[in-house]
Write an enzyme that holds these catalytic residues in place. Sequence first.
Site, mmCIF file in Angstrom:
data_model
loop_
_atom_site.group_PDB
_atom_site.id
_atom_site.type_symbol
_atom_site.label_atom_id
_atom_site.label_comp_id
_atom_site.label_asym_id
_atom_site.label_seq_id
_atom_site.Cartn_x
_atom_site.Cartn_y
_atom_site.Cartn_z
ATOM 1 N N CYS A 54 -24.869 29.357 30.579
ATOM 2 C CA CYS A 54 -26.058 31.298 30.907
ATOM 3 C C CYS A 54 -24.813 31.069 32.401
ATOM 4 O O CYS A 54 -24.896 30.767 33.271
ATOM 5 C CB CYS A 54 -27.115 30.386 31.636
ATOM 6 S SG CYS A 54 -28.264 31.774 31.155
ATOM 7 N N ASN B 24 -19.639 30.389 25.850
ATOM 8 C CA ASN B 24 -21.384 31.605 26.020
ATOM 9 C C ASN B 24 -20.429 32.615 26.675
ATOM 10 O O ASN B 24 -19.263 33.578 27.166
ATOM 11 C CB ASN B 24 -21.824 30.772 27.442
ATOM 12 C CG ASN B 24 -23.423 31.037 27.647
ATOM 13 O OD1 ASN B 24 -23.575 32.348 27.053
ATOM 14 N ND2 ASN B 24 -23.862 29.897 27.398
ATOM 15 N N CYS C 80 6.849 54.767 23.647
ATOM 16 C CA CYS C 80 8.568 54.454 23.843
ATOM 17 C C CYS C 80 9.001 55.087 24.949
ATOM 18 O O CYS C 80 9.809 54.179 25.686
ATOM 19 C CB CYS C 80 9.194 54.173 22.674
ATOM 20 S SG CYS C 80 10.813 53.209 22.739
HETATM 21 C C1 LIG Z 1 -29.746 38.309 25.566
HETATM 22 C C2 LIG Z 1 -28.628 37.379 25.000
HETATM 23 C C3 LIG Z 1 -29.006 36.183 25.632
HETATM 24 C C4 LIG Z 1 -28.430 35.463 25.447
HETATM 25 N N1 LIG Z 1 -29.032 33.818 25.639
HETATM 26 C C5 LIG Z 1 -28.696 32.790 25.489
HETATM 27 C C6 LIG Z 1 -29.178 31.461 25.799
HETATM 28 O O1 LIG Z 1 -30.715 31.430 25.613
HETATM 29 N N2 LIG Z 1 -28.252 30.586 25.840
HETATM 30 C C7 LIG Z 1 -26.871 30.182 25.043
HETATM 31 O O2 LIG Z 1 -26.736 29.151 25.251
HETATM 32 N N3 LIG Z 1 -26.559 31.788 25.289
HETATM 33 C C8 LIG Z 1 -27.223 33.045 24.977
HETATM 34 N N4 LIG Z 1 -26.252 34.087 25.101
HETATM 35 C C9 LIG Z 1 -24.776 34.310 24.766
HETATM 36 C C10 LIG Z 1 -24.457 33.737 22.949
HETATM 37 O O3 LIG Z 1 -25.758 32.082 22.490
HETATM 38 C C11 LIG Z 1 -23.153 33.731 22.570
HETATM 39 O O4 LIG Z 1 -22.585 32.511 23.043
HETATM 40 C C12 LIG Z 1 -22.758 35.070 23.595
HETATM 41 O O5 LIG Z 1 -22.778 36.356 23.060
HETATM 42 C C13 LIG Z 1 -21.114 35.158 22.653
HETATM 43 O O6 LIG Z 1 -21.246 35.280 21.246
HETATM 44 P P1 LIG Z 1 -21.447 36.909 20.794
HETATM 45 O O7 LIG Z 1 -20.104 37.240 21.130
HETATM 46 O O8 LIG Z 1 -21.542 36.674 19.331
HETATM 47 O O9 LIG Z 1 -22.649 37.517 20.823
HETATM 48 C C14 LIG Z 1 -26.992 35.366 24.839
HETATM 49 C C15 LIG Z 1 -26.272 36.149 24.747
HETATM 50 C C16 LIG Z 1 -27.196 37.311 24.678
HETATM 51 C C17 LIG Z 1 -25.908 38.737 24.091
HETATM 52 S S1 SF4 Z 2 9.135 48.714 18.949
HETATM 53 FE FE1 SF4 Z 2 11.147 49.633 19.892
HETATM 54 S S2 SF4 Z 2 10.816 51.202 18.851
HETATM 55 FE FE2 SF4 Z 2 9.014 50.844 19.494
HETATM 56 S S3 SF4 Z 2 7.894 51.384 21.645
HETATM 57 FE FE3 SF4 Z 2 8.664 49.378 21.832
HETATM 58 S S4 SF4 Z 2 11.440 49.496 21.897
HETATM 59 FE FE4 SF4 Z 2 10.138 50.971 21.345
#
Ligand SMILES: Cc1cc2nc3c(=O)[nH]c(=O)nc-3n(C[C@H](O)[C@H](O)[C@H](O)COP(=O)(O)O)c2cc1C
Ligand code: SF4
Lengths: 77, 427
Positions: free
Chosen positions: B135, B200, B352
């Site tokens: 956290c 996290n 490009c």
């Molecule tokens: C609002 C909120 C509260 C969270 N609270 C906790 C928590 O209490 N404990 C924990 O380990 N992770 C907590 N997390 C992290 C999530 O468990 C998780 O690691 C993180 O959101 C990444 O996953 P996601 O991209 O699916 O959200 C929280 C995340 C959010 C958004």
């Molecule tokens: S992949 Fe080739 S053509 Fe496409 S942007 Fe890159 S250098 Fe230019």
Amino acid sequence: MSYQEFLVERERMDALLRRGYVIKRVHENLSGAFIEFALPTPAASELKQPLQTLHIQTADARKYVSSLLIQQMKRSS
Amino acid sequence: MADLSMNLAGIKSPNPFWLASAPPTNSGYQVQRAFEAGWGGAVWKTLGEPILNVSSRFAAISFNGQRIAGFNNIELITDRPLEVNLKEIYETKKRFPNHAIIASLMVEPKREKWHEIVKRVQDVGVDGFELNFGCPHGMAERGMGSASGQVPELVEKQTYWVKEVAEKPVIVKLTPNITDITATAEAAVQGGADAISMINTINSLMGVDLDTWHIIPHVAGKGAHGGYCGPAVKPIALNMVAECARHPRINVPISGMGGVSSWKEAVEFMLMGATGVQVCTAVMHHGFRIIEDMVEGLQHYLDSKGIASVMDLVGKAVHRYSDWGNLDLNYKVAARINTDVCINCNKCYIACEDASHQCIDRLADATGREYLKVREEDCVGCNLCSLVCPVDGAIDMVELPRECPPMTWNERQAAISALTVSNAEAK
Ligand SMILES: Cc1cc2nc3c(=O)[nH]c(=O)nc-3n(C[C@H](O)[C@H](O)[C@H](O)COP(=O)(O)O)c2cc1C
Ligand code: SF4
Ligand code: SF4
């Protein structure tokens, strides 16, 4: 740097290889790569220039010369 | 039909989808509804000394019409007494004996504090523990969460203390707010962790209101850094999972999370070494019901590939993840524009011309109709044009025939130093 510049640099290296030169030294710095080519057993006609150094600037040619070096080392091992 | 059941360090669940410790796992009411909907397991909202939260806790980034592309919170752990949570965990486990319930724990980095909470929680019959060393706000100021999760010695020591008394598997949940997550992952393994989980949330400041200059979200005019998660963080999370999975001394199962929103990300995480995934933001966005599509999609995917068990996915792509120095410098791709599909928007040409290698030509055919053509020999194969192109199938990145055998940077450097050595010896 364009493909044309690579082709020119590749040809300069290939030309030396065709004349029997091998890669002797690779020195890289901010300006690119300086490749020293040498004749392993200098033929009479080449004695004046047993060493030739090319300044290689394009990325593709620097890749190419490294591939050549690896092949050369494989052949000699 | 492929077998979706999962076993992470001895913790079994009917499928690899767990709810992450977060608001959706705050109470028995929620977790039981989640299990009814089809979730395989739940990591309970972190237990510890009940905290006080601020009001106005969440914020999100909407990107080009996609709501909640990234999500941010300044919420802390549970604000309910331990007894209340334990009673609901007990009841939930009784109703759903085959589902996994993992207790997330966070206390001060003191041996007796860890012993006390582990003993009290395991008495109600949880299937495992997850130590919240991640956290990033609020708790960290008190020496907990990411404050202790950023110090490998503290991770190792606290894991060890928990293992002294835990009778169930111990998962250590790691913070991404560290340069090299393998350092703390290895410390967890050293401390005896049965598994690790990541990530996290990532330290974040969501924005500043352009009219009021308030921090987003603000609490009576002031803001504090929060934790970032949701779809935007998936690549960061996936890399961290993969780095741990390919590390020779991190040899425990991984529970992956961070931006998992569908069965597809779950498959990616599992291929990169995760034994199952956890989900938070996607459920906060769309509710428990998304599990139906996740289970169905995973089932179809496995069946279409003839894979008998979801566990067969675990780690199957890890060997393909290497260091830059091991990539083949002689492998070449180039862009090819399909004029029959192209709508002549010129996005690729501009990209490009302004930001890559100026190798797309604007030409006209005999009737004067304009078309674009890539000069393949000058194309470095950067992919940019195909990334900006708005039309599917208008640009293909095609492999070019090999001109030289494979050669990595490491092989090249080894050859150059061998040459230098042989020159020195010849002198
Ligand atoms: C609002 C909120 C509260 C969270 N609270 C906790 C928590 O209490 N404990 C924990 O380990 N992770 C907590 N997390 C992290 C999530 O468990 C998780 O690691 C993180 O959101 C990444 O996953 P996601 O991209 O699916 O959200 C929280 C995340 C959010 C958004
Ligand atoms: S992949 Fe080739 S053509 Fe496409 S942007 Fe890159 S250098 Fe230019
Ligand atoms: S970006 Fe795509 S659609 Fe637009 S001109 Fe290029 S190839 Fe055509």
